[in-house]
Design an enzyme around this catalytic site. Structure first.
Site, PDB file in Angstrom:
ATOM      1  N   GLY A  16       0.813  -1.215   0.000  1.00 17.53           N
ATOM      2  CA  GLY A  16       0.000   0.000   0.000  1.00 17.53           C
ATOM      3  C   GLY A  16       0.845   1.263   0.000  1.00 17.53           C
ATOM      4  O   GLY A  16       0.480   2.253   0.635  1.00 17.53           O
ATOM      5  N   LYS A  17       1.973   1.215  -0.728  1.00 17.02           N
ATOM      6  CA  LYS A  17       2.807   2.427  -0.841  1.00 17.02           C
ATOM      7  C   LYS A  17       2.027   3.556  -1.504  1.00 17.02           C
ATOM      8  O   LYS A  17       2.162   4.711  -1.139  1.00 17.02           O
ATOM      9  CB  LYS A  17       4.034   2.161  -1.739  1.00 17.02           C
ATOM     10  CG  LYS A  17       5.105   1.329  -1.122  1.00 17.02           C
ATOM     11  CD  LYS A  17       6.410   1.474  -1.892  1.00 17.02           C
ATOM     12  CE  LYS A  17       6.359   1.135  -3.363  1.00 17.02           C
ATOM     13  NZ  LYS A  17       6.266  -0.254  -3.713  1.00 17.02           N
ATOM     14  N   GLU A 149      16.058  -4.557 -10.961  1.00 18.50           N
ATOM     15  CA  GLU A 149      15.622  -3.547 -11.929  1.00 18.50           C
ATOM     16  C   GLU A 149      15.406  -2.164 -11.303  1.00 18.50           C
ATOM     17  O   GLU A 149      15.340  -1.164 -12.018  1.00 18.50           O
ATOM     18  CB  GLU A 149      14.355  -4.013 -12.649  1.00 18.50           C
ATOM     19  CG  GLU A 149      13.222  -4.334 -11.694  1.00 18.50           C
ATOM     20  CD  GLU A 149      11.992  -4.862 -12.418  1.00 18.50           C
ATOM     21  OE1 GLU A 149      12.084  -5.158 -13.614  1.00 18.50           O
ATOM     22  OE2 GLU A 149      10.938  -4.954 -11.758  1.00 18.50           O
ATOM     23  N   ASP A 240      -3.395  -2.269   9.780  1.00 11.09           N
ATOM     24  CA  ASP A 240      -4.452  -2.447   8.781  1.00 11.09           C
ATOM     25  C   ASP A 240      -5.707  -1.693   9.224  1.00 11.09           C
ATOM     26  O   ASP A 240      -6.154  -1.871  10.357  1.00 11.09           O
ATOM     27  CB  ASP A 240      -4.810  -3.934   8.638  1.00 11.09           C
ATOM     28  CG  ASP A 240      -3.701  -4.710   7.939  1.00 11.09           C
ATOM     29  OD1 ASP A 240      -2.751  -4.066   7.451  1.00 11.09           O
ATOM     30  OD2 ASP A 240      -3.781  -5.948   7.897  1.00 11.09           O
ATOM     31  N   CYS A 381     -17.809   2.064 -21.403  1.00 10.64           N
ATOM     32  CA  CYS A 381     -16.970   1.847 -22.583  1.00 10.64           C
ATOM     33  C   CYS A 381     -17.370   0.558 -23.306  1.00 10.64           C
ATOM     34  O   CYS A 381     -18.404   0.542 -23.947  1.00 10.64           O
ATOM     35  CB  CYS A 381     -15.493   1.872 -22.179  1.00 10.64           C
ATOM     36  SG  CYS A 381     -14.467   2.398 -23.552  1.00 10.64           S
ATOM     37  N   HIS A 507     -15.029   6.805 -19.413  1.00  4.07           N
ATOM     38  CA  HIS A 507     -14.790   6.112 -18.131  1.00  4.07           C
ATOM     39  C   HIS A 507     -15.031   7.065 -16.956  1.00  4.07           C
ATOM     40  O   HIS A 507     -14.096   7.730 -16.496  1.00  4.07           O
ATOM     41  CB  HIS A 507     -13.345   5.608 -18.075  1.00  4.07           C
ATOM     42  CG  HIS A 507     -13.087   4.481 -19.009  1.00  4.07           C
ATOM     43  ND1 HIS A 507     -13.205   3.165 -18.629  1.00  4.07           N
ATOM     44  CD2 HIS A 507     -12.723   4.472 -20.310  1.00  4.07           C
ATOM     45  CE1 HIS A 507     -12.918   2.386 -19.664  1.00  4.07           C
ATOM     46  NE2 HIS A 507     -12.625   3.154 -20.694  1.00  4.07           N
ATOM     47  N   GLU A 509     -15.339   6.401 -13.974  1.00  2.00           N
ATOM     48  CA  GLU A 509     -14.697   5.944 -12.723  1.00  2.00           C
ATOM     49  C   GLU A 509     -13.401   6.677 -12.413  1.00  2.00           C
ATOM     50  O   GLU A 509     -12.964   6.727 -11.266  1.00  2.00           O
ATOM     51  CB  GLU A 509     -14.450   4.427 -12.764  1.00  2.00           C
ATOM     52  CG  GLU A 509     -13.376   3.934 -13.730  1.00  2.00           C
ATOM     53  CD  GLU A 509     -13.880   3.630 -15.131  1.00  2.00           C
ATOM     54  OE1 GLU A 509     -14.902   4.212 -15.540  1.00  2.00           O
ATOM     55  OE2 GLU A 509     -13.240   2.821 -15.835  1.00  2.00           O
TER      56      GLU A 509
HETATM   57  N1  GLN Z   1     -12.404  -2.438 -26.877  1.00  2.00           N
HETATM   58  C1  GLN Z   1     -13.257  -1.300 -26.983  1.00  2.00           C
HETATM   59  C2  GLN Z   1     -12.643  -0.206 -27.832  1.00  2.00           C
HETATM   60  O1  GLN Z   1     -11.474  -0.199 -28.082  1.00  2.00           O
HETATM   61  C3  GLN Z   1     -13.609  -0.771 -25.612  1.00  2.00           C
HETATM   62  C4  GLN Z   1     -12.444  -0.214 -24.864  1.00  2.00           C
HETATM   63  C5  GLN Z   1     -12.698  -0.036 -23.398  1.00  2.00           C
HETATM   64  O2  GLN Z   1     -13.636  -0.601 -22.847  1.00  2.00           O
HETATM   65  N2  GLN Z   1     -11.861   0.716 -22.717  1.00  2.00           N
HETATM   66  O3  GLN Z   1     -13.324   0.698 -28.251  1.00  2.00           O
END
Ligand code: GLN
Length: 552
Positions: A16-17, A149, A240, A381, A507, A509
């Site tokens: 959890g850094k 690395e 924790d 998406c 997206h 999120e």
């Molecule tokens: N594979 C789909 C696209 O390239 C959806 C991509 C995604 O869900 N981020 O459009």
């Protein structure tokens, strides 16, 4: 001039850094300082964009379209500071740039070496965040001290500390204090060894953040302090947390980490108030609802594949005074009628993003279930693209409808490649990436959720809704409620005859914050609560994420 805090990790990975670095960013911000977080990853991939989320967790996307490590999500959620292309560098990206310069002849025949060429380049990457407006740069190094690395990263940090002076640079080392059940003992030796590893490369940590399942008493703290050469007030216990990672900043504050750091770096200090954050933690005690959400995804080996989605659902639940139980359900299983019965358990169904055709048919079945049974549905998406394909097949009766990603020869390509994508050869960094504006149709569910008609959201995709099908879809009951301002691209779809069914090409999120939950998620959870049979049955806060992958 900016000050630098370098965050390293020892003993094991997954300590959890990222959370510690994010929480530290928040604390310093609340002390009145301007903070920038950065992640440096020692692997050779140029960026995480082409890495499998099942191995490495989700790919986080920033406003400027950088495909980045998921820790940037933690930083943004804690500090609210948008990350950008200077926030994440990998060993691969550094080698790539240095070798490109070598090929161009920029080194004029000199021998190109890890020290000084790679280290100097990395130094520039770290110092790229330095400015008069930034008080503190917090750079976290991926991996664990002692990794082969990671060596040149540590050498670079040592050099920066030497050049800038120790009053301007500090090292915070996150380490593990294991507890042995058999002898009921806490063990400090692994921490001593990992600090020794750091010393071997010329770095002495200033702060130790000790991850532990047990409380560290004064005696243990003194022992760690003496053997690791760190003042006892800088041995920080990070036990924790039981309910939420957003309790971590308070754990640090209780041990005066804010004062220690600002004093050590000679920074101005204002007592951090964290008003909104205190309210957030308090709200954990006041939930009166419970909701269960199924994420139907294909990247099921690691819950971190859906990190930001899980976070967004949790933020939204809390904003609705609700607990949330999240199941990650393998989309392939949903192709099987018997296994599909599990969908009945969910108050809301979410189909997330993804690439490639594995599990897509199962996602389509899940969309169908949500549409027909009127279960709140959020498609993100690829999830939105699936909702479109399902609608084309089962409502518009175009039985072979598909995305050209999965069937390039389909007669009904309801999802197809963006024109500019047709010429793309390299897969890395070439999608439609980053923040784009979106206009929302008045009176739609999306406008109700956002309470605004102009928004900006982050994208990461190649394929799009094919406008040839626009008219037919509208006739059959689909609403195109979000589009690019030039009206060329569809960004949000919803259904007329459904309590809550939204698909978005972007997206959401990536923009949800615990103290500012995303409107779409908030509205989705609200609808799911309405659909739930469990209303007010559980008063205790539960935040469970279960992976439904079958155990072999
Ligand atoms: N594979 C789909 C696209 O390239 C959806 C991509 C995604 O869900 N981020 O459009």
């Amino acid at each position: 001039m900016s000050k630098f805090i370098f965050v390293t990790g020892g003993v094991v990975s997954s300590l959890g850094k990222g959370i510690a670095a994010g929480a530290l960013g928040l604390i310093l911000k609340e002390c009145g300082l301007t903070v920038r977080n950065q992640k440096l990853d020692p692997y050779l991939n140029v960026d995480p964009g082409t890495m499998s989320p099942s191995q490495h967790g989700e790919v986080f996307v920033t406003d400027d379209g950088t495909e980045a490590d998921l820790d940037l999500g933690h930083y943004e959620r804690f500090t609210g500071v948008p990350a950008n292309k200077y926030s994440n560098f990998t060993a691969g990206s550094i080698y790539f740039d240095v070798l490109s310069k070598e090929r161009r002849g920029d080194y004029l025949g000199r021998t190109v070496q890890i020290v000084p060429h790679i280290t100097d380049y990395l130094k520039q990457c770290i110092l790229s965040l330095e400015s008069d407006d930034v008080d503190v740069v917090i750079s976290e190094i991926g991996g664990t001290v002692g990794d082969i690395e990671g060596l040149f990263f540590l050498e670079t940090l040592r050099q920066i500390a030497f050049e800038k002076g120790r009053e301007n640079v500090m090292f915070l080392h996150v380490t593990l204090i294991p507890h042995l059940n058999s002898s009921d003992e806490i063990k400090t030796k692994p921490t001593q060894h990992s600090v020794q590893k750091l010393r071997e490369v010329g770095i002495s940590p200033d702060v130790l953040v000790c991850r532990t399942v047990r409380h560290l008493d004064d005696q243990v703290k003194s022992k760690i302090s003496l053997f690791c050469n760190v003042p006892v007030e800088a041995v920080i216990e990070e036990k924790d947390v039981e309910r939420s990672i957003y309790e971590v900043p308070f754990v640090f504050l209780e041990q005066n980490l804010d004062k220690f750091i600002t004093n050590r770096l000679n920074l101005k200090y204002k007592k951090p108030k964290l008003v909104e954050w205190k309210k957030l933690i308090k709200s954990l005690d006041h939930v009166n609802k419970h909701v269960k959400i199924g994420i139907i995804g294909k990247y099921i080996d690691l819950n971190d594949s859906y990190k930001s989605i899980i976070e967004s659902l949790q933020h939204a639940a809390l904003a609705n005074k609700s607990s949330v139980e999240i199941d990650i359900v393998p989309s392939e299983d949903m192709e099987n009628e018997t296994k599909r019965k599990v969908l009945k358990e969910y108050d809301g169904i979410l189909v997330p993003g993804g690439f490639g055709d594995r599990g897509v048919e199962g996602k389509l079945e899940s969309v169908r279930f949500a549409r027909e049974k009127k279960i709140p549905f959020l498609g993100i998406c690829l999830g939105m693209q699936c909702a479109t394909i399902e609608f084309a097949r089962n409502v518009c009766k175009l039985s072979d409808a598909n995305s050209t990603e999965f069937n390039p020869k389909t007669e009904h390509p309801v999802i197809s490649l963006l024109e500019e994508q047709k010429k793309v050869v390299n897969l890395g960094g070439t999608m439609r990436l980053g923040a784009y504006p979106c206009s929302i149709q008045k009176g739609s569910k999306a406008s109700e959720a956002y309470n605004s008609l102009n928004i900006s959201e982050r994208h990461r995709h190649r394929y799009e809704f094919n406008d040839e099908f626009h008219e037919l879809f509208v006739k059959k009951g689909m609403v195109f409620s979000g589009y690019s301002p030039d009206k060329n691209l569809i960004e949000i779809i919803e259904l007329k005859d459904h309590p809550w069914f939204i698909g978005c090409q972007f997206h959401p999120e990536f923009k949800s914050r615990p103290i500012a939950p995303h409107p779409l998620f908030k509205s989705f959870i609200k609808a799911s609560i309405k659909n739930s049979s469990n209303v007010s049955s559980k008063k205790k806060f539960v935040n469970k994420v279960k992976n439904k992958k079958s155990k072999k």
